[in-house]
Motif scaffolding. Structure first.
Motif, PDB file in Angstrom:
ATOM      1  N   ILE A 145      -1.177   6.024  -9.578  1.00  0.00           N
ATOM      2  CA  ILE A 145      -1.009   5.781  -8.149  1.00  0.00           C
ATOM      3  C   ILE A 145      -0.755   4.300  -7.883  1.00  0.00           C
ATOM      4  CG2 ILE A 145      -2.064   6.054  -5.868  1.00  0.00           C
ATOM      5  CD1 ILE A 145      -1.315   8.692  -7.356  1.00  0.00           C
ATOM      6  N   GLY A 146      -1.430   3.435  -8.624  1.00  0.00           N
ATOM      7  CA  GLY A 146      -1.167   2.013  -8.454  1.00  0.00           C
ATOM      8  C   GLY A 146      -2.294   1.134  -8.944  1.00  0.00           C
ATOM      9  N   GLU A 147      -2.151  -0.162  -8.669  1.00  0.00           N
ATOM     10  CA  GLU A 147      -3.129  -1.176  -9.062  1.00  0.00           C
ATOM     11  C   GLU A 147      -3.464  -2.027  -7.845  1.00  0.00           C
ATOM     12  OE1 GLU A 147       0.106  -1.440 -10.580  1.00  0.00           O
ATOM     13  OE2 GLU A 147      -0.402   0.072 -12.078  1.00  0.00           O
ATOM     14  N   SER A 148      -4.701  -2.486  -7.790  1.00  0.00           N
ATOM     15  CA  SER A 148      -5.123  -3.391  -6.717  1.00  0.00           C
ATOM     16  C   SER A 148      -4.754  -4.822  -7.075  1.00  0.00           C
ATOM     17  CB  SER A 148      -6.645  -3.297  -6.516  1.00  0.00           C
ATOM     18  OG  SER A 148      -7.317  -3.931  -7.600  1.00  0.00           O
ATOM     19  N   ALA A 149      -4.997  -5.718  -6.141  1.00  0.00           N
ATOM     20  CA  ALA A 149      -4.923  -7.147  -6.419  1.00  0.00           C
ATOM     21  C   ALA A 149      -6.125  -7.529  -7.286  1.00  0.00           C
ATOM     22  CB  ALA A 149      -4.952  -7.932  -5.114  1.00  0.00           C
ATOM     23  N   TRP A 150      -6.029  -8.671  -7.958  1.00  0.00           N
ATOM     24  CA  TRP A 150      -7.149  -9.188  -8.738  1.00  0.00           C
ATOM     25  C   TRP A 150      -8.186  -9.769  -7.790  1.00  0.00           C
ATOM     26  CZ3 TRP A 150      -7.498  -8.244 -13.808  1.00  0.00           C
ATOM     27  CH2 TRP A 150      -6.339  -7.920 -14.512  1.00  0.00           C
ATOM     28  N   VAL A 151      -9.466  -9.547  -8.098  1.00  0.00           N
ATOM     29  CA  VAL A 151     -10.576 -10.157  -7.355  1.00  0.00           C
ATOM     30  C   VAL A 151     -11.453 -10.907  -8.352  1.00  0.00           C
ATOM     31  CG1 VAL A 151     -10.586  -8.435  -5.502  1.00  0.00           C
ATOM     32  CG2 VAL A 151     -12.018  -8.080  -7.510  1.00  0.00           C
ATOM     33  N   THR A 152     -12.023 -12.018  -7.912  1.00  0.00           N
ATOM     34  CA  THR A 152     -12.883 -12.821  -8.774  1.00  0.00           C
ATOM     35  C   THR A 152     -14.333 -12.481  -8.504  1.00  0.00           C
ATOM     36  OG1 THR A 152     -11.272 -14.611  -8.840  1.00  0.00           O
ATOM     37  CG2 THR A 152     -13.537 -15.168  -9.447  1.00  0.00           C
ATOM     38  N   ILE A 153     -15.063 -12.192  -9.563  1.00  0.00           N
ATOM     39  CA  ILE A 153     -16.496 -11.919  -9.466  1.00  0.00           C
ATOM     40  C   ILE A 153     -17.215 -13.197  -9.903  1.00  0.00           C
ATOM     41  CG2 ILE A 153     -18.400 -10.426 -10.199  1.00  0.00           C
ATOM     42  CD1 ILE A 153     -16.154  -8.984  -8.611  1.00  0.00           C
ATOM     43  N   ASP A 154     -17.549 -14.030  -8.924  1.00  0.00           N
ATOM     44  CA  ASP A 154     -18.199 -15.311  -9.228  1.00  0.00           C
ATOM     45  C   ASP A 154     -19.715 -15.177  -9.095  1.00  0.00           C
ATOM     46  OD1 ASP A 154     -18.648 -15.309  -6.465  1.00  0.00           O
ATOM     47  OD2 ASP A 154     -17.178 -16.877  -6.072  1.00  0.00           O
ATOM     48  N   GLN A 155     -20.420 -16.256  -9.383  1.00  0.00           N
ATOM     49  CA  GLN A 155     -21.887 -16.205  -9.360  1.00  0.00           C
ATOM     50  C   GLN A 155     -22.423 -15.885  -7.970  1.00  0.00           C
ATOM     51  OE1 GLN A 155     -23.747 -16.285 -12.247  1.00  0.00           O
ATOM     52  NE2 GLN A 155     -25.285 -15.465 -10.864  1.00  0.00           N
ATOM     53  N   ALA A 156     -21.765 -16.372  -6.930  1.00  0.00           N
ATOM     54  CA  ALA A 156     -22.212 -16.062  -5.566  1.00  0.00           C
ATOM     55  C   ALA A 156     -22.154 -14.553  -5.306  1.00  0.00           C
ATOM     56  CB  ALA A 156     -21.375 -16.825  -4.545  1.00  0.00           C
ATOM     57  N   GLN A 185      -8.749   1.220  -1.303  1.00  0.00           N
ATOM     58  CA  GLN A 185      -8.130   1.075   0.015  1.00  0.00           C
ATOM     59  C   GLN A 185      -6.960   0.093   0.003  1.00  0.00           C
ATOM     60  OE1 GLN A 185     -11.071   0.697   3.227  1.00  0.00           O
ATOM     61  NE2 GLN A 185     -12.571   1.462   1.761  1.00  0.00           N
ATOM     62  N   GLN A 186      -6.885  -0.762  -1.009  1.00  0.00           N
ATOM     63  CA  GLN A 186      -5.723  -1.641  -1.161  1.00  0.00           C
ATOM     64  C   GLN A 186      -4.531  -0.901  -1.761  1.00  0.00           C
ATOM     65  OE1 GLN A 186      -6.469  -5.011  -3.660  1.00  0.00           O
ATOM     66  NE2 GLN A 186      -8.118  -5.809  -2.375  1.00  0.00           N
ATOM     67  N   ILE A 187      -4.820   0.160  -2.508  1.00  0.00           N
ATOM     68  CA  ILE A 187      -3.787   0.810  -3.313  1.00  0.00           C
ATOM     69  C   ILE A 187      -3.068   1.928  -2.555  1.00  0.00           C
ATOM     70  CG2 ILE A 187      -3.372   2.141  -5.420  1.00  0.00           C
ATOM     71  CD1 ILE A 187      -5.833   0.648  -6.608  1.00  0.00           C
ATOM     72  N   PHE A 188      -3.822   2.767  -1.852  1.00  0.00           N
ATOM     73  CA  PHE A 188      -3.187   3.918  -1.195  1.00  0.00           C
ATOM     74  C   PHE A 188      -3.981   4.349   0.030  1.00  0.00           C
ATOM     75  CE2 PHE A 188      -6.257   5.876  -4.005  1.00  0.00           C
ATOM     76  CZ  PHE A 188      -6.780   6.899  -3.235  1.00  0.00           C
ATOM     77  N   ARG A 189      -3.301   5.171   0.810  1.00  0.00           N
ATOM     78  CA  ARG A 189      -3.919   5.821   1.965  1.00  0.00           C
ATOM     79  C   ARG A 189      -3.329   7.224   2.042  1.00  0.00           C
ATOM     80  NH1 ARG A 189      -2.921   3.687   7.997  1.00  0.00           N
ATOM     81  NH2 ARG A 189      -2.221   5.739   8.617  1.00  0.00           N
ATOM     82  N   MET A 239       0.840  -1.182   0.000  1.00  0.00           N
ATOM     83  CA  MET A 239       0.000   0.000   0.000  1.00  0.00           C
ATOM     84  C   MET A 239       0.881   1.240   0.000  1.00  0.00           C
ATOM     85  SD  MET A 239      -2.715   1.578   2.709  1.00  0.00           S
ATOM     86  CE  MET A 239      -3.858   0.293   2.450  1.00  0.00           C
ATOM     87  N   ARG A 240       0.468   2.200  -0.802  1.00  0.00           N
ATOM     88  CA  ARG A 240       1.191   3.464  -0.888  1.00  0.00           C
ATOM     89  C   ARG A 240       0.641   4.436   0.153  1.00  0.00           C
ATOM     90  NH1 ARG A 240       2.266   6.507  -6.588  1.00  0.00           N
ATOM     91  NH2 ARG A 240       3.632   8.122  -5.777  1.00  0.00           N
ATOM     92  N   HIS A 241       1.526   5.106   0.866  1.00  0.00           N
ATOM     93  CA  HIS A 241       1.126   6.145   1.823  1.00  0.00           C
ATOM     94  C   HIS A 241       1.425   7.503   1.199  1.00  0.00           C
ATOM     95  CE1 HIS A 241       0.193   3.785   5.444  1.00  0.00           C
ATOM     96  NE2 HIS A 241       0.935   2.883   4.821  1.00  0.00           N
ATOM     97  N   ILE A 242       0.397   8.343   1.150  1.00  0.00           N
ATOM     98  CA  ILE A 242       0.526   9.695   0.596  1.00  0.00           C
ATOM     99  C   ILE A 242       0.551  10.658   1.772  1.00  0.00           C
ATOM    100  CG2 ILE A 242      -0.571  11.441  -0.861  1.00  0.00           C
ATOM    101  CD1 ILE A 242      -1.828   9.062  -2.443  1.00  0.00           C
ATOM    102  N   ASP A 243       1.525  11.565   1.780  1.00  0.00           N
ATOM    103  CA  ASP A 243       1.755  12.445   2.917  1.00  0.00           C
ATOM    104  C   ASP A 243       0.862  13.686   2.858  1.00  0.00           C
ATOM    105  OD1 ASP A 243       2.857  13.455   5.261  1.00  0.00           O
ATOM    106  OD2 ASP A 243       4.566  14.356   4.211  1.00  0.00           O
TER     107      ASP A 243
END
Length: 153
Positions: free
Chosen positions: A18-29, A75-79, A1-5
């Motif tokens: 700024i960046g990229e998140s992790a991959w998430v799977t969008i399944d039927q559930a 929220q995964q990429i920066f704060r 995670m990137r911290h921005i001052d």
């Protein structure tokens, strides 16, 4: 995670990736849960048998689902540190260029497109958000998210 001052850190990053998140799977559930939460049970989202004969060949996620994951993936990429309050207050230019078939992997790529200074103690960030799909020719979603950051007291 990137911290921005703080606000000065934001000012220094305008126009940058700024960046990229992790991959998430969008399944039927996940699609079914979103259908329940949004009260949108259109068959193209929730009926795999019927959707198999659709132009998509399977169920697809709601466009709003692709939009809704942006806040969490950000929220995964920066704060942004050294702020007393952060408010998300909208989206501009929302588009859904590509359908998201059940089982797709998505990630968020974000740039800081613009910074506006509405008051002496706050800045409005325009985050250029692109939800990419693994193997997709076009984004699943593209939107500018607006967030206001108040500096330290």
């Amino acid at each position: 995670m990137r911290h921005i001052d703080g606000l000065d850190g934001l000012r220094s990053l305008v126009g940058e990736r700024i960046g990229e998140s992790a991959w998430v799977t969008i399944d039927q559930a996940a699609i079914n849960t979103f259908a329940d939460l949004s009260y949108d049970h259109n068959w193209v989202h929730t009926d795999p048998e019927r959707a198999a004969s659709s132009p998509f060949g399977s169920t697809i996620a709601h466009g709003g689902h692709s939009l809704a994951i942006i806040g969490g993936l950000l929220q995964q990429i920066f704060r942004v540190d050294r702020t007393r309050l952060i408010l998300a207050y909208g989206f501009e230019k929302v588009r859904f260029p590509e359908a998201v078939p059940s089982g797709s992997k998505l990630r968020l790529v974000v740039d800081l497109a613009e910074l506006r200074e509405p008051t002496a103690d706050a800045v409005d960030a325009v985050w250029r958000c692109v939800v990419e799909g693994d193997g997709f020719a076009r984004p699943a979603c593209a939107a500018d998210m607006l967030m206001r950051y108040y500096g330290e007291a």
